[in-house]
Design a protein around this motif. Structure first.
Motif, PDB file in Angstrom:
ATOM      1  N   VAL A  69     -37.331   5.843 -16.947  1.00  0.00           N
ATOM      2  CA  VAL A  69     -38.005   5.114 -18.027  1.00  0.00           C
ATOM      3  C   VAL A  69     -39.052   4.185 -17.418  1.00  0.00           C
ATOM      4  CG1 VAL A  69     -37.680   3.300 -19.758  1.00  0.00           C
ATOM      5  CG2 VAL A  69     -36.044   5.166 -19.584  1.00  0.00           C
ATOM      6  N   THR A  91     -33.520   9.770 -14.544  1.00  0.00           N
ATOM      7  CA  THR A  91     -32.379   8.857 -14.578  1.00  0.00           C
ATOM      8  C   THR A  91     -32.151   8.394 -16.021  1.00  0.00           C
ATOM      9  OG1 THR A  91     -33.781   6.927 -14.229  1.00  0.00           O
ATOM     10  CG2 THR A  91     -32.872   7.970 -12.254  1.00  0.00           C
ATOM     11  N   SER A  92     -32.983   8.875 -16.933  1.00  0.00           N
ATOM     12  CA  SER A  92     -32.868   8.474 -18.341  1.00  0.00           C
ATOM     13  C   SER A  92     -32.265   9.604 -19.160  1.00  0.00           C
ATOM     14  CB  SER A  92     -34.261   8.142 -18.888  1.00  0.00           C
ATOM     15  OG  SER A  92     -35.099   9.279 -18.790  1.00  0.00           O
ATOM     16  N   VAL A  93     -31.784   9.222 -20.341  1.00  0.00           N
ATOM     17  CA  VAL A  93     -31.342  10.230 -21.302  1.00  0.00           C
ATOM     18  C   VAL A  93     -32.585  10.779 -22.003  1.00  0.00           C
ATOM     19  CG1 VAL A  93     -29.915  10.627 -23.332  1.00  0.00           C
ATOM     20  CG2 VAL A  93     -29.235   8.899 -21.652  1.00  0.00           C
ATOM     21  N   GLY A  94     -33.456   9.854 -22.432  1.00  0.00           N
ATOM     22  CA  GLY A  94     -34.676  10.259 -23.130  1.00  0.00           C
ATOM     23  C   GLY A  94     -35.623  10.980 -22.178  1.00  0.00           C
ATOM     24  N   PHE A 117     -24.353   7.637 -20.200  1.00  0.00           N
ATOM     25  CA  PHE A 117     -24.571   6.264 -20.687  1.00  0.00           C
ATOM     26  C   PHE A 117     -24.168   6.086 -22.148  1.00  0.00           C
ATOM     27  CE2 PHE A 117     -28.461   6.572 -17.767  1.00  0.00           C
ATOM     28  CZ  PHE A 117     -27.733   6.158 -16.683  1.00  0.00           C
ATOM     29  N   ARG A 250     -36.099   4.818 -29.033  1.00  0.00           N
ATOM     30  CA  ARG A 250     -37.393   4.505 -28.429  1.00  0.00           C
ATOM     31  C   ARG A 250     -38.208   3.746 -29.460  1.00  0.00           C
ATOM     32  NH1 ARG A 250     -35.369   5.532 -24.331  1.00  0.00           N
ATOM     33  NH2 ARG A 250     -35.979   6.969 -22.684  1.00  0.00           N
ATOM     34  N   HIS A 297     -34.853  -3.570 -23.435  1.00  0.00           N
ATOM     35  CA  HIS A 297     -34.515  -2.190 -23.060  1.00  0.00           C
ATOM     36  C   HIS A 297     -33.395  -2.170 -22.003  1.00  0.00           C
ATOM     37  CE1 HIS A 297     -36.251   2.155 -22.961  1.00  0.00           C
ATOM     38  NE2 HIS A 297     -34.956   2.169 -22.709  1.00  0.00           N
ATOM     39  N   VAL A 300     -29.133   0.651 -22.185  1.00  0.00           N
ATOM     40  CA  VAL A 300     -28.845   1.944 -21.574  1.00  0.00           C
ATOM     41  C   VAL A 300     -27.630   1.971 -20.654  1.00  0.00           C
ATOM     42  CG1 VAL A 300     -30.623   1.533 -19.815  1.00  0.00           C
ATOM     43  CG2 VAL A 300     -29.851   3.830 -20.255  1.00  0.00           C
TER      44      VAL A 300
END
Ligand SMILES: O=CC(=O)O
Length: 333
Positions: A69, A91-94, A117, A250, A297, A300
């Motif tokens: 992110v 390293t993000s889900v999105g 997460f 987001r 943010h 997460v």
């Protein structure tokens, strides 16, 4: 000495994984956290070269990209400069920072943070909601400013139990939020791309209809072309004057300008926001509102989940470089 030179040489021969920007919160664990004896990292942000020049120089040896992110988007231009890349790991889900269509077109595999997460994010979403409804942060500020002693009681908040919750995006995170809020005796309904065949919560095909039938909307979906600004004035007006919105997805899923306007004009009751359209910029109007809870943010993950993240990121990269199935593959290509 000979040993360390050999070791250095061996490292130079490892396949390279590009990192465009330091991974958020890497300071918790140190740069070496994601190291492996199957690959080595190339850090574009450590170079004084302009990015395009850096990428052209290293292009033949870069086989994978590790993204996160807030990192520069993985665009078709970048992928064009890196023809040897076969994997993008995040390293993000999105995955909104990755051009997925271009990855598919080039046959580049993609792996995200999967569901590791989901519990942390869901806990945070419920925390934001309780905070907005029961005015936790606002009454904390009241006490700290000494206003309890001078002005007396602070207005009471509203009960969570019995609220009608609309989950927008019933994936792993949305589902974890729903399960938690069921335990608070809330009723759950949802909007998703498709009705989930094995889920008994009422499904609304239109997010506006969901909003009209709920007290709270919790935004848990991905940011895509379809969901960009999906939550607009019309949806917020349908949610109504007593309605609360929580966003842990987001920022750009909500039309932020229209949301701020609705909050200013009292067209919704409050908001709990962990994500924003232009992070780290937050609309100034929100700072003065005690019916709005803001966080930078951070929903997460927790330091505890970093261990799982390491296993997943390194596991995905090692699997790719050993021609094994990825641990959290995204997409059907
Ligand atoms: O926002 C954080 C994530 O997508 O992991």
């Amino acid at each position: 000495m000979a040993e360390s030179t050999d070791c250095h040489k061996a490292q130079q021969d490892f396949p390279k994984v590009l990192i465009l920007k330091p991974i958020p919160f890497i300071n918790l664990v140190g740069e070496q956290y994601f190291a492996s004896n199957k690959f080595t990292f190339v850090e574009a942000y450590d170079s004084s070269l302009p990015l395009h020049q850096f990428l052209s120089t290293h292009s033949p040896s870069i086989k994978a990209i590790l993204s996160s992110v807030g990192a520069p988007p993985i665009t078709s231009d970048i992928l064009h400069l890196l023809p040897e890349v076969g994997l993008v790991v995040t390293t993000s889900v999105g995955l909104n920072q990755v051009d997925l269509l271009e990855c598919r077109r080039r046959g580049i595999k993609v792996a995200n943070a999967g569901s590791i997460f989901s519990d942390d994010v869901a806990d945070f979403a419920v925390g934001l909601l309780i905070d907005v409804l029961r005015k936790v942060s606002a009454s904390d500020g009241y006490v700290r400013k000494g206003l309890w002693a001078t002005k007396g009681d602070y207005p009471l908040g509203s009960k969570l139990g019995g609220k009608r919750i609309g989950i927008v995006g019933l994936g792993n995170i949305g589902f974890a939020v729903a399960k938690r809020l069921e335990a608070f005796r809330c009723s759950i309904s949802y909007n998703s791309r498709k009705r989930k065949p094995h889920v008994s919560y009422p499904f609304y095909e239109s997010v506006c209809e969901l909003a009209a039938n709920c007290d709270v909307l919790v935004i848990c979906c991905e940011l895509t072309d379809h969901t960009h600004h999906m939550i607009n004035k019309e949806v917020l007006s349908a949610l109504g004057k007593e309605g609360v919105i929580v966003n842990i997805g987001r920022g750009a899923i909500i039309n932020e300008k229209e949301m701020v306007q609705c909050l200013v004009q009292g067209e919704i009751a409050g908001a709990g926001l962990d994500v924003f359209e232009n992070e780290p910029d937050v609309p100034l109007e929100l700072f003065a509102m005690d019916n709005v809870v803001l966080s930078p943010h951070v929903a997460v993950f927790t330091p505890e989940s970093f261990l799982d993240l390491r296993d997943l990121v390194v596991g995905n990269l090692e699997a790719f470089f050993s021609n094994k199935p990825l641990l959290s593959k995204f997409g059907d290509w």
